[in-house]
Scaffold this motif. Structure first.
Motif, PDB file in Angstrom:
ATOM      1  N   PRO A 163      50.400 -45.770  -6.198  1.00 38.24           N
ATOM      2  CA  PRO A 163      49.283 -45.174  -6.961  1.00 38.24           C
ATOM      3  C   PRO A 163      48.238 -46.184  -7.409  1.00 38.24           C
ATOM      4  CG  PRO A 163      51.328 -45.141  -8.243  1.00 38.24           C
ATOM      5  CD  PRO A 163      51.710 -45.488  -6.844  1.00 38.24           C
ATOM      6  N   ASP A 164      48.609 -47.471  -7.538  1.00 39.86           N
ATOM      7  CA  ASP A 164      47.648 -48.479  -7.977  1.00 39.86           C
ATOM      8  C   ASP A 164      46.804 -49.045  -6.836  1.00 39.86           C
ATOM      9  OD1 ASP A 164      48.590 -48.185 -10.552  1.00 39.86           O
ATOM     10  OD2 ASP A 164      49.939 -49.921 -10.445  1.00 39.86           O
ATOM     11  N   THR A 165      47.226 -48.822  -5.604  1.00 41.76           N
ATOM     12  CA  THR A 165      46.508 -49.420  -4.467  1.00 41.76           C
ATOM     13  C   THR A 165      46.035 -48.414  -3.420  1.00 41.76           C
ATOM     14  OG1 THR A 165      48.617 -49.836  -3.317  1.00 41.76           O
ATOM     15  CG2 THR A 165      47.736 -51.615  -4.702  1.00 41.76           C
ATOM     16  N   LYS A 166      46.556 -47.201  -3.436  1.00 43.49           N
ATOM     17  CA  LYS A 166      46.238 -46.241  -2.365  1.00 43.49           C
ATOM     18  C   LYS A 166      44.751 -45.913  -2.283  1.00 43.49           C
ATOM     19  CE  LYS A 166      47.498 -42.178  -5.197  1.00 43.49           C
ATOM     20  NZ  LYS A 166      46.178 -41.533  -5.273  1.00 43.49           N
ATOM     21  N   ASP A 167      44.048 -45.970  -3.416  1.00 46.51           N
ATOM     22  CA  ASP A 167      42.614 -45.666  -3.401  1.00 46.51           C
ATOM     23  C   ASP A 167      41.763 -46.872  -3.021  1.00 46.51           C
ATOM     24  OD1 ASP A 167      42.885 -42.952  -4.202  1.00 46.51           O
ATOM     25  OD2 ASP A 167      43.239 -43.620  -6.266  1.00 46.51           O
ATOM     26  N   LYS A 168      42.402 -48.029  -2.820  1.00 47.87           N
ATOM     27  CA  LYS A 168      41.667 -49.246  -2.486  1.00 47.87           C
ATOM     28  C   LYS A 168      41.746 -49.589  -0.999  1.00 47.87           C
ATOM     29  CE  LYS A 168      42.671 -51.187  -7.064  1.00 47.87           C
ATOM     30  NZ  LYS A 168      43.306 -52.301  -7.806  1.00 47.87           N
ATOM     31  N   MET A 169      42.376 -48.725  -0.222  1.00 49.44           N
ATOM     32  CA  MET A 169      42.519 -49.012   1.204  1.00 49.44           C
ATOM     33  C   MET A 169      41.158 -48.947   1.905  1.00 49.44           C
ATOM     34  SD  MET A 169      45.704 -49.690   1.566  1.00 49.44           S
ATOM     35  CE  MET A 169      45.440 -50.462  -0.044  1.00 49.44           C
ATOM     36  N   VAL A 170      41.006 -49.767   2.945  1.00 52.16           N
ATOM     37  CA  VAL A 170      39.755 -49.845   3.697  1.00 52.16           C
ATOM     38  C   VAL A 170      39.894 -48.976   4.942  1.00 52.16           C
ATOM     39  CG1 VAL A 170      38.128 -51.354   4.878  1.00 52.16           C
ATOM     40  CG2 VAL A 170      39.392 -52.193   2.880  1.00 52.16           C
ATOM     41  N   TYR A 171      39.172 -47.877   4.979  1.00 53.24           N
ATOM     42  CA  TYR A 171      39.232 -46.969   6.120  1.00 53.24           C
ATOM     43  C   TYR A 171      38.005 -47.158   7.005  1.00 53.24           C
ATOM     44  CZ  TYR A 171      43.117 -44.617   3.840  1.00 53.24           C
ATOM     45  OH  TYR A 171      44.336 -44.345   3.260  1.00 53.24           O
ATOM     46  N   PRO A 172      38.180 -47.137   8.320  1.00 57.38           N
ATOM     47  CA  PRO A 172      37.038 -47.344   9.216  1.00 57.38           C
ATOM     48  C   PRO A 172      36.020 -46.222   9.102  1.00 57.38           C
ATOM     49  CG  PRO A 172      38.960 -46.586  10.448  1.00 57.38           C
ATOM     50  CD  PRO A 172      39.438 -46.883   9.053  1.00 57.38           C
ATOM     51  N   LYS A 173      34.754 -46.569   9.260  1.00 57.06           N
ATOM     52  CA  LYS A 173      33.705 -45.568   9.210  1.00 57.06           C
ATOM     53  C   LYS A 173      33.719 -44.750  10.506  1.00 57.06           C
ATOM     54  CE  LYS A 173      30.597 -48.244   6.241  1.00 57.06           C
ATOM     55  NZ  LYS A 173      29.233 -48.852   6.119  1.00 57.06           N
ATOM     56  N   ARG A 174      33.342 -43.497  10.370  1.00 55.69           N
ATOM     57  CA  ARG A 174      33.271 -42.637  11.545  1.00 55.69           C
ATOM     58  C   ARG A 174      32.106 -43.061  12.431  1.00 55.69           C
ATOM     59  NH1 ARG A 174      33.715 -36.355  10.269  1.00 55.69           N
ATOM     60  NH2 ARG A 174      34.077 -36.360  12.529  1.00 55.69           N
ATOM     61  N   THR A 175      32.348 -42.981  13.722  1.00 47.96           N
ATOM     62  CA  THR A 175      31.307 -43.262  14.698  1.00 47.96           C
ATOM     63  C   THR A 175      31.054 -41.997  15.508  1.00 47.96           C
ATOM     64  OG1 THR A 175      32.887 -43.956  16.402  1.00 47.96           O
ATOM     65  CG2 THR A 175      32.088 -45.656  14.861  1.00 47.96           C
ATOM     66  N   LEU A 176      29.984 -42.014  16.290  1.00 48.30           N
ATOM     67  CA  LEU A 176      29.710 -40.860  17.147  1.00 48.30           C
ATOM     68  C   LEU A 176      30.877 -40.625  18.100  1.00 48.30           C
ATOM     69  CD1 LEU A 176      27.890 -38.673  18.328  1.00 48.30           C
ATOM     70  CD2 LEU A 176      26.810 -40.443  19.745  1.00 48.30           C
ATOM     71  N   GLN A 177      31.417 -41.714  18.655  1.00 46.70           N
ATOM     72  CA  GLN A 177      32.522 -41.580  19.600  1.00 46.70           C
ATOM     73  C   GLN A 177      33.757 -40.993  18.929  1.00 46.70           C
ATOM     74  OE1 GLN A 177      34.323 -45.209  21.178  1.00 46.70           O
ATOM     75  NE2 GLN A 177      34.534 -44.239  23.174  1.00 46.70           N
ATOM     76  N   SER A 178      34.108 -41.508  17.749  1.00 45.07           N
ATOM     77  CA  SER A 178      35.301 -41.000  17.074  1.00 45.07           C
ATOM     78  C   SER A 178      35.104 -39.554  16.629  1.00 45.07           C
ATOM     79  CB  SER A 178      35.647 -41.885  15.867  1.00 45.07           C
ATOM     80  OG  SER A 178      34.640 -41.824  14.872  1.00 45.07           O
ATOM     81  N   ALA A 179      33.887 -39.223  16.179  1.00 45.32           N
ATOM     82  CA  ALA A 179      33.610 -37.859  15.748  1.00 45.32           C
ATOM     83  C   ALA A 179      33.678 -36.886  16.933  1.00 45.32           C
ATOM     84  CB  ALA A 179      32.240 -37.785  15.081  1.00 45.32           C
ATOM     85  N   MET A 180      33.125 -37.290  18.081  1.00 44.57           N
ATOM     86  CA  MET A 180      33.158 -36.431  19.261  1.00 44.57           C
ATOM     87  C   MET A 180      34.577 -36.279  19.800  1.00 44.57           C
ATOM     88  SD  MET A 180      30.318 -35.026  19.962  1.00 44.57           S
ATOM     89  CE  MET A 180      30.730 -34.439  21.610  1.00 44.57           C
ATOM     90  N   THR A 181      35.350 -37.353  19.758  1.00 46.65           N
ATOM     91  CA  THR A 181      36.741 -37.277  20.208  1.00 46.65           C
ATOM     92  C   THR A 181      37.515 -36.273  19.367  1.00 46.65           C
ATOM     93  OG1 THR A 181      36.728 -39.582  20.968  1.00 46.65           O
ATOM     94  CG2 THR A 181      38.875 -38.592  20.523  1.00 46.65           C
TER      95      THR A 181
END
Length: 253
Positions: free
Chosen positions: A71-89
């Motif tokens: 609970p102290d770290t789960k909101d601090k994770m670095v998630y990759p930004k969506r790209t056109l390719q990932s969104a289309m996939t």
């Protein structure tokens, strides 16, 4: 016997339990000229919710899971930004999934209440959604997960991916089912399908649940597992969403 009939017969002999019904539905002479398909475009709901998710947390190391779940770290994770390719996939995979699901539902193989079944195991602390639960004309009940792959990956696929097997095992456990099917669709011409049939593996589940229990114990002690899952400065570290809380704080805890 027509070529179509032989195809269906051969598929059933090969123990393809879903593809024959999809083929029959798609090419039926009396099928409606148009039908409505609902594409699920909701964002992934398993980010920083404090639960384990069979779709992404089965093969992860205990230390990585510690930071993603704590609970102290789960909101601090670095998630990759969506790209056109990932969104289309994601969009194309969801659309293909929706077409197949609609065909199965319209043909009577699955019911509305057996689609996207929400599952929560509070004892183990995991949650997810099972794609489908079906009562097959052969009299058996199956949990089903559908996956999509590009043509190159599909052609090279000779066995289900390990994390698919873990994921479906969790769902079979929650649904109290003994057998499951992983249906893999080729996301491109010629749109072939492969089926992999699995039986619930209680030994596999026991080991997985033991790992998750260990992570929960570490969280309760507020002490991460000692073993790092990647080396400092490695490419794995540089792309890990937990790198700032794990390696880059310069401690093992």
């Amino acid at each position: 016997m027509s070529g179509y009939g032989i195809s269906i017969f051969d598929r059933l002999i090969e123990q393809q339990l879903l593809t024959p019904y999809l083929e029959r539905a798609m090419v039926a002479d009396k099928w409606p000229e148009e039908y409505t398909v609902t594409v699920d475009s909701r964002p992934y709901s398993g980010t920083a919710d404090g639960y384990f998710h069979p779709s992404s947390h089965c093969l992860s190391s205990p230390r990585w899971l510690y930071y993603v779940i704590h609970p102290d770290t789960k909101d601090k994770m670095v998630y990759p930004k969506r790209t056109l390719q990932s969104a289309m996939t994601l969009a194309m995979g969801s659309a293909l999934h929706a077409v197949v699901q609609t065909q199965f539902e319209m043909s009577g193989l699955i019911r509305r209440e057996d689609i996207e079944i929400p599952l929560v195991d509070e004892k183990r602390g995991w949650r997810g959604h099972a794609d489908w639960r079906i009562k097959h004309p052969n009299g058996k009940r199956y949990g089903v997960e559908m996956k999509t792959m590009n043509s190159r990956s599909f052609r090279n696929l000779i066995a289900p991916k390990e994390f698919w097997v873990y994921q479906l095992n969790c769902y079979l456990d929650a649904l109290d089912l003994d057998e499951g099917i992983i249906l893999v669709a080729e996301a491109g011409y010629p749109y072939e399908f492969k089926e992999f049939h699995i039986s619930r593996d209680d030994e596999l589940l026991s080991k997985l649940y033991a790992k998750w229990d260990y992570v929960r114990e570490c969280i309760a002690r507020n002490t991460p597992p000692e073993s790092f899952c990647c080396s400092y400065g490695s490419s794995d570290m540089n792309t890990c969403r937990a790198r700032f809380e794990c390696h880059l704080k310069g401690t093992s805890g």
